[in-house]
Design an enzyme around this catalytic site. Structure first.
Site, PDB file in Angstrom:
ATOM      1  N   GLY A 188     -24.212 -27.929  63.211  1.00  0.00           N
ATOM      2  CA  GLY A 188     -25.000 -28.717  64.150  1.00  0.00           C
ATOM      3  C   GLY A 188     -25.862 -27.811  65.002  1.00  0.00           C
ATOM      4  CB  ALA A 235     -23.483 -25.674  69.228  1.00  0.00           C
ATOM      5  CB  THR A 289     -27.306 -32.009  65.269  1.00  0.00           C
ATOM      6  OG1 THR A 289     -26.413 -31.205  66.041  1.00  0.00           O
ATOM      7  CG2 THR A 289     -28.734 -31.759  65.738  1.00  0.00           C
ATOM      8  CD  GLN A 328     -30.794 -43.941  67.145  1.00  0.00           C
ATOM      9  OE1 GLN A 328     -31.004 -44.650  68.120  1.00  0.00           O
ATOM     10  NE2 GLN A 328     -30.387 -44.433  65.990  1.00  0.00           N
ATOM     11  N   GLY A 329     -31.809 -40.323  71.083  1.00  0.00           N
ATOM     12  CA  GLY A 329     -32.528 -40.391  72.358  1.00  0.00           C
ATOM     13  C   GLY A 329     -33.414 -39.212  72.667  1.00  0.00           C
ATOM     14  CD  GLU A 376     -31.823 -41.053  76.612  1.00  0.00           C
ATOM     15  OE1 GLU A 376     -30.658 -40.631  76.755  1.00  0.00           O
ATOM     16  OE2 GLU A 376     -32.484 -40.889  75.589  1.00  0.00           O
ATOM     17  CG  HIS A 378     -24.132 -45.130  72.531  1.00  0.00           C
ATOM     18  ND1 HIS A 378     -24.895 -46.274  72.667  1.00  0.00           N
ATOM     19  CD2 HIS A 378     -24.957 -44.091  72.802  1.00  0.00           C
ATOM     20  CE1 HIS A 378     -26.134 -45.936  72.989  1.00  0.00           C
ATOM     21  NE2 HIS A 378     -26.193 -44.615  73.087  1.00  0.00           N
ATOM     22  NE  ARG A 416     -25.296 -42.519  76.550  1.00  0.00           N
ATOM     23  CZ  ARG A 416     -25.591 -41.586  75.659  1.00  0.00           C
ATOM     24  NH1 ARG A 416     -24.654 -40.774  75.219  1.00  0.00           N
ATOM     25  NH2 ARG A 416     -26.822 -41.476  75.207  1.00  0.00           N
ATOM     26  CG  HIS A 429     -21.978 -41.732  71.325  1.00  0.00           C
ATOM     27  ND1 HIS A 429     -22.720 -41.654  70.158  1.00  0.00           N
ATOM     28  CD2 HIS A 429     -22.746 -41.171  72.294  1.00  0.00           C
ATOM     29  CE1 HIS A 429     -23.885 -41.077  70.412  1.00  0.00           C
ATOM     30  NE2 HIS A 429     -23.921 -40.759  71.696  1.00  0.00           N
ATOM     31  NE  ARG A 452     -22.887 -37.026  75.561  1.00  0.00           N
ATOM     32  CZ  ARG A 452     -23.987 -37.572  75.029  1.00  0.00           C
ATOM     33  NH1 ARG A 452     -25.172 -37.021  75.251  1.00  0.00           N
ATOM     34  NH2 ARG A 452     -23.903 -38.651  74.288  1.00  0.00           N
ATOM     35  CG  LEU A 496     -29.321 -33.080  70.931  1.00  0.00           C
ATOM     36  CD1 LEU A 496     -30.642 -33.726  70.557  1.00  0.00           C
ATOM     37  CD2 LEU A 496     -28.650 -32.500  69.692  1.00  0.00           C
TER      38      LEU A 496
END
Length: 533
Positions: free
Chosen positions: A15, A17, A45, A49-50, A120, A236, A285, A344, A379, A385
């Site tokens: 991914g 990282a 990864t 989307q966001g 967001e 999510h 969230r 999520h 989070r 990311l």
């Protein structure tokens, strides 16, 4: 053993990282070897989307600042973030984005030619940059994969790590692995970076791909590392609902849809978030997921509705979401999208510092598998990311520094044998965790889940990749249940029906777990490890 290989740094996971660390380590002159359970493009990864939350000094809202991004992160984390870790990781964001763009990542731009930004949940400002409308993760993964391939960094695809190997004094010496035909081999390395992603496959419905089986958590525990805050699993709020209930990996409906003006309605047409939180549909969230679950139960439905019909050009701004909806006969331009919550993101993981160092010499962790103190109890949207980019690079720097100072061992291990580990049947495990350890929890349910897994787990030899993944799920589930039972309060994305209040007097600390010499999970006050560079 049928085969063997060696490197200075072994990166487990492909991914953001892991690949960022591999590229940085190669820049530093290290011999790098990357291991991927599937194809190099697989992992969490590519599904993101966001976007990436970052405050760039030259392109930002006039009223925005790094301080405000830090504040938003701390608020979302509900008291369990490490403020210093938050500041250091977020401060590295602008440089990380510059490196990623140098690697070929292309982000969306506005009419003014500057990077487009959206907002967001939990953010005070428009600071989330994105690519391909709602395909940010896919673009980040593409750029990093291309760079790794172009740089000649070797990747062992369709290989799984069975066990971390340790030499004298418990320092990491490499890993026992298995190739695509389940043949064992040894990977010699004085430094191992776990970048294995999340644990979404613990649950019946998740946004995570099939490879997200909690491998890194299980590997780290068996290697002697501490796990922190594993009870905080973020669900999510909005995945595409399927008739008969969500099951397996479900398509994500990015939070940016609400950032662009969509609203949540129940099946009766009433606003879900009215009076729930000052930020309404853009609340953190954990708040939105809990509200959706509560309203669905009140109305006797399994889902709520996301009304995005007021967003002009929806199919251009959110092509991935639009395609997922159309595939099941829904046109989000003219009708509400049925959505439900699903597992999520894991806010906890392998206790590590902002340089990826853990409490085990030679073992590093970065990305979702790690617990750096950035996310706390919940989070903040689109910080993940960014964390992978920043901590991935820092972990490579730390490994190079530790190798240069001769802190790590280069001794080869001798006789290596595959272990026999406890394995619970996967479908039973997922049903049990979904019933008792998802958004609503209680001691009665958590204890029942722990008993079910303990009774059903059978010790089996690790003779296949499937067995290894199931063993990882089993140990990770047991650790999560232990952490959730220990936290007798509700905080962030950990909600206890029997302890609905937040207890700042006794519970404002991380929940640490490790394995004792007999292989039993025990609680430790160590929590998040902080190590000097």
């Amino acid at each position: 053993m049928n085969w063997e290989a060696g490197a200075d740094l072994l990166v487990v996971g492909t991914g953001v990282a892991g690949l960022t660390a591999a590229l940085r380590a190669r820049e530093l002159g290290l011999r790098v070897l990357v291991v991927s359970k599937d194809a190099v493009e697989s992992g969490n990864t590519g599904w993101a989307q966001g976007g990436i939350a970052v405050v760039r000094p030259d392109e930002r809202d006039e009223s925005d600042s790094l301080r405000k991004h830090v504040d938003d992160t701390l608020v979302a984390g509900a008291g369990l973030c490490d403020p210093q870790a938050v500041r250091e990781i977020l401060a590295g964001g602008a440089e990380a984005i510059a490196r990623l763009r140098d690697a070929g990542a292309r982000f969306d731009s506005g009419a003014d030619g500057l990077l487009a930004r959206t907002r967001e949940g939990g953010h005070q400002a428009f600071r989330v940059i994105h690519a391909g409308g709602d395909a940010t993760g896919a673009e980040v993964q593409r750029a990093l994969v291309d760079s790794v391939r172009g740089g000649g960094i070797p990747v062992l695809e369709r290989h799984c790590v069975v066990e971390l190997l340790r030499g004298d004094g418990g320092a990491i010496a490499g890993a026992l692995a298995m190739d695509g035909e389940d043949r064992p081999g040894v990977l010699h390395a004085p430094a191992v970076l776990l970048a294995t992603g999340g644990l979404g496959q613990l649950y019946a419905a998740t946004t995570n791909p099939d490879v997200a089986t909690g491998d890194g958590v299980a590997l780290a525990l068996r290697a002697g590392a501490t796990i922190a805050d594993l009870e905080f699993v973020q669900f999510h709020p909005t995945v595409l609902y399927a008739e008969g209930g969500p099951r397996g990996r479900r398509p994500l409906v990015t939070e940016a849809v609400r950032g662009e003006g969509a609203v949540l309605l129940d099946v009766r047409g009433q606003r879900v978030m009215d009076g729930v939180h000052p930020l309404g549909d853009l609340a953190p969230r954990d708040v939105v997921s809990a509200a959706i679950t509560r309203r669905a139960a009140e109305t006797g439905a399994e889902h709520v509705l996301l009304d995005a019909t007021g967003i002009a050009g929806f199919d251009r701004r959110f092509p991935t979401v639009h395609a997922s909806c159309r595939a099941v006969g829904i046109d989000p331009r003219s009708e509400p999208i049925p959505v439900a919550s699903a597992a999520h993101y894991s806010c906890g993981g392998v206790a590590s510092d902002v340089d990826g160092r853990t409490g085990v010499t030679g073992l590093y962790a970065a990305g979702e598998v790690a617990c750096t103190g950035l996310h706390g109890a919940n989070r903040l949207a689109s910080n993940s990311l960014l964390e992978g980019l920043v901590v991935g690079a820092r972990a490579a720097d730390a490994a190079a520094k530790d190798l240069g100072r001769a802190r790590l061992t280069r001794k080869r291990v001798g006789d290596v044998r595959a272990p026999a580990l406890a394995v619970a049947e996967r479908d039973l495990l997922q049903r049990t965790m979904s019933r008792h350890a998802s958004i609503g929890r209680s001691e009665e349910g958590l204890a029942a889940a722990a008993g079910t897994l303990d009774r059903s787990a059978i010790v089996r030899p690790m003779s296949s990749a499937r067995a290894v993944a199931d063993a990882s799920l089993t140990l990770t589930a047991q650790a999560l249940l232990a952490a959730a039972r220990q936290r007798t309060e509700s905080r962030g994305c950990h909600r206890r029906s029997d302890f609905p209040e937040t207890d700042d007097l006794r519970r404002l600390r991380s929940t640490g777990l490790r394995l004792d010499a007999s292989g039993w999970l025990i609680h430790t006050e160590a929590g998040i490890v902080r190590t000097a560079a």
